[in-house]
Design a protein around this motif. Sequence first.
Motif, PDB file in Angstrom:
ATOM      1  N   ASN A  65       8.944  11.012   9.273  1.00 21.62           N
ATOM      2  CA  ASN A  65      10.269  10.415   9.004  1.00 21.62           C
ATOM      3  C   ASN A  65      11.474  10.701  10.074  1.00 21.62           C
ATOM      4  OD1 ASN A  65       9.117  10.100   5.722  1.00 21.62           O
ATOM      5  ND2 ASN A  65      10.050   8.410   6.468  1.00 21.62           N
TER       6      ASN A  65
ATOM      7  N   THR B  74      12.858  -5.943  11.747  1.00 23.16           N
ATOM      8  CA  THR B  74      13.506  -5.677  10.457  1.00 23.16           C
ATOM      9  C   THR B  74      12.688  -5.723   9.185  1.00 23.16           C
ATOM     10  OG1 THR B  74      14.750  -7.621  10.245  1.00 23.16           O
ATOM     11  CG2 THR B  74      15.729  -5.649  11.299  1.00 23.16           C
ATOM     12  N   ASN B  75      11.747  -6.672   9.226  1.00 24.23           N
ATOM     13  CA  ASN B  75      10.827  -7.019   7.824  1.00 24.23           C
ATOM     14  C   ASN B  75       9.536  -7.495   8.462  1.00 24.23           C
ATOM     15  OD1 ASN B  75      10.442  -7.231   5.093  1.00 24.23           O
ATOM     16  ND2 ASN B  75      10.428  -9.369   5.691  1.00 24.23           N
TER      17      ASN B  75
ATOM     18  N   THR C 235       5.576  -8.649   6.828  1.00 17.71           N
ATOM     19  CA  THR C 235       4.639  -8.783   5.839  1.00 17.71           C
ATOM     20  C   THR C 235       3.383  -9.195   6.382  1.00 17.71           C
ATOM     21  OG1 THR C 235       5.282 -11.030   5.603  1.00 17.71           O
ATOM     22  CG2 THR C 235       6.265  -9.462   4.233  1.00 17.71           C
TER      23      THR C 235
ATOM     24  N   THR D 231       4.060  -0.537   6.270  1.00 15.96           N
ATOM     25  CA  THR D 231       5.383  -0.704   5.422  1.00 15.96           C
ATOM     26  C   THR D 231       6.497  -0.194   6.025  1.00 15.96           C
ATOM     27  OG1 THR D 231       4.044  -0.500   3.268  1.00 15.96           O
ATOM     28  CG2 THR D 231       6.398  -0.237   3.266  1.00 15.96           C
ATOM     29  N   LEU D 232       7.336  -1.070   6.682  1.00 14.96           N
ATOM     30  CA  LEU D 232       8.634  -0.750   7.625  1.00 14.96           C
ATOM     31  C   LEU D 232       9.482   0.144   6.849  1.00 14.96           C
ATOM     32  CD1 LEU D 232       9.474  -1.018  10.565  1.00 14.96           C
ATOM     33  CD2 LEU D 232      10.660  -3.036   9.769  1.00 14.96           C
ATOM     34  N   GLU D 233       9.884  -0.210   5.600  1.00 13.54           N
ATOM     35  CA  GLU D 233      10.787   0.543   4.806  1.00 13.54           C
ATOM     36  C   GLU D 233      10.542   2.163   4.831  1.00 13.54           C
ATOM     37  OE1 GLU D 233       9.024  -2.225   3.968  1.00 13.54           O
ATOM     38  OE2 GLU D 233      10.632  -3.524   4.152  1.00 13.54           O
ATOM     39  N   SER D 234       9.454   2.326   4.870  1.00 14.59           N
ATOM     40  CA  SER D 234       8.947   4.009   4.582  1.00 14.59           C
ATOM     41  C   SER D 234       9.232   4.621   6.058  1.00 14.59           C
ATOM     42  CB  SER D 234       7.581   3.917   4.258  1.00 14.59           C
ATOM     43  OG  SER D 234       7.501   3.312   3.203  1.00 14.59           O
TER      44      SER D 234
ATOM     45  N   PHE E 137      15.883   8.730   6.617  1.00 13.54           N
ATOM     46  CA  PHE E 137      16.479   7.931   5.188  1.00 13.54           C
ATOM     47  C   PHE E 137      17.479   8.811   4.604  1.00 13.54           C
ATOM     48  CE2 PHE E 137      12.941  11.035   4.625  1.00 13.54           C
ATOM     49  CZ  PHE E 137      13.332  11.730   3.469  1.00 13.54           C
TER      50      PHE E 137
END
Length: 669
Positions: free
Chosen positions: A422, A635-636, A638, A643-646, A650
Amino acid sequence: MKILLNFKITTLFLLFSAYCSYADPINIYVSPNGSDSWQGISEVEQSPNGPFLTLTKVREVVRELINNNTDQEDIIVNFMEGKYYFDEALILNANDSGTTNFSITYQAYENEKVIFTGGIKLSGFEVAETIENMNEAAVGNIFHVNLKELGITDYGSLLESGERIDIIYNQVPMTLARWPNNTLSLISSVNEDEAVGEIGYDHDRAKYWVSEPELLTQGYWYWDWANEIQLVESIDLSNKVLNLAQPYHNYGYKAGQRYFILNALYELDSPGEWYLNRSTGDLYIWPPDGKIDDAYIEISSLPTLIKFQYASWISIEGIQFSGTKDYPISIFEGNNVQIKKCTISNSGVGGVDIRKGVQHSVIGCDIANTAERGIIVRGGDRETLEHSYHLLENNYIHNFARIDRTYNPAIELQGVGAIAKNNTIHNSPHTAILLVGNNHTVEFNEIFDVVYETSDAGAIYSGRDWSARGNQITNNYIHHISGYRDRLNIGVYLDDQASGFNITNNLFFEVNIGILVGGGDDNLIDSNTFISTATIIDMDDRGLNVQTETSAAGEQLISNLQDVPYTSSIWTSAYPKLAISLEDIFAPTGNIITNNLSERPLTFDIHEEAENRTSIKENNVSNNISYSLSNGNITNITDTTFTLESVGVFRDIYRITWPINKYRRVEEE
């Protein structure tokens, strides 16, 4: 550090009576306006209970508290807002350590702005008089001060890592006067013996450099992945040749390669540059903003600020480190030293140096403007494969390798079993993460805009070691990787027969080459997603031709293997495929490419001998990958396993800044 008053037993009594009976933890206070004759038990800057002044006094008090800490209270040292100048490094060892029952924390009080600096403040600048070799553009814009008159006579070394000075203007390092300012010049010719440092040029600028006593030149002298600074011994104006001082560059010199000039007064021709006459002590600067009255200017002086030596259970939190010639923080042996939510910048080498020990960590920090690297970790035992468990997490590392430009990554993991997760890494001329050793984990990192000045280079890189197995590169987002000539700029680069890597579930976007396997064995490439990637996977068979047993690379591979007990039961159990590979170790055997997904046709570039020995199956092209772009960045996404959000840094109580000011690099003209 300043000479301290003798410690009084009454101070210890007051600390325990003030805190141990009804409070947990014990708090100590320090301030640039404090006094070592005070008791250090209050943040209010007045006698008798106000904060201490020096770190030496604090260390003395903390040691007494540790020795008498029968109630196992945590001890917190609170630094009040301000800048703390160091006369020498603070050394913390086993006597300064916490235990599994209580910890020691050095922190910024209530998130105030606390700066530890190894620099010396400069003052007394005046508009410089016009002198010989001053550029016309600089007249009236340059400011001057004599360092010797300020009592500063140690100017370090121009060439030696860890000994160079920086001039820091409002917390940003200035640039040593150079030409060209933002680009590189090309070598027009070299000696017929390419090992000799004779550099031909095709311009008329060198006449302004002839009188420079310590003229430097820096370049990619032979390869676009090897950069070095060298001293110019003399200039032949008639034949337009720079004669370099020995030792010459290890790989020699080649016409058409790139270089630039450093440390010439005439090249002090744009805002943000500086020049020092090292014999007279005359310093000249061109302020970046054209102003100087309210500027805060320092010269780096100390190598290091805090040295942990066999220390344990100590945390540094929320402090800014700046102005060192080397790493501001070094950790040797010990366990559970934590560097959390700190800002580390403007160093002459890197951010944090971790050697040996176990479970040290750098968490939530911002590291920028380092001359070389970000964080280097060396730990674990390669004989027993015991892990170090060192952790680098949630760090924002950018604008590194600003001086020594190659093989100085944001993160380097050596040894066994370190973790980099991260982190957000960008803006470097060469590699972002370098792996040496075994069983490291690189996961959930975002990497972009690296290797921009080089070629034959990877954002994540490892090479030339059959034994460096068990490394996991997974769930990383690697994007916008392109460099000089757009040639061999690679997302994950397993160079020179690197083997036994797992590269799984990563996202590659706008990358020249996604993954390159340079002839290695037993590498797994599984479930990765490739978008706008020119070549998805490149795999060659160099061990069968240019890197055979009799080559220099082959000899080094054999030597590296012999350095570890690869026939021991521990190793054969951990890496059962290694024994099989040894039967035909120079051939690229046992590689698996499977379940990878691309939005474009599968552009594999796999040499025949490698393809015959590789399992390639169930890789797919999909027109159904759905993703969104903002300012050219995904940015997104599917319809993939990613999983981009991870990914990347953060928000967390130990993240120093949020949101981070993440930005794309702008190409310079």
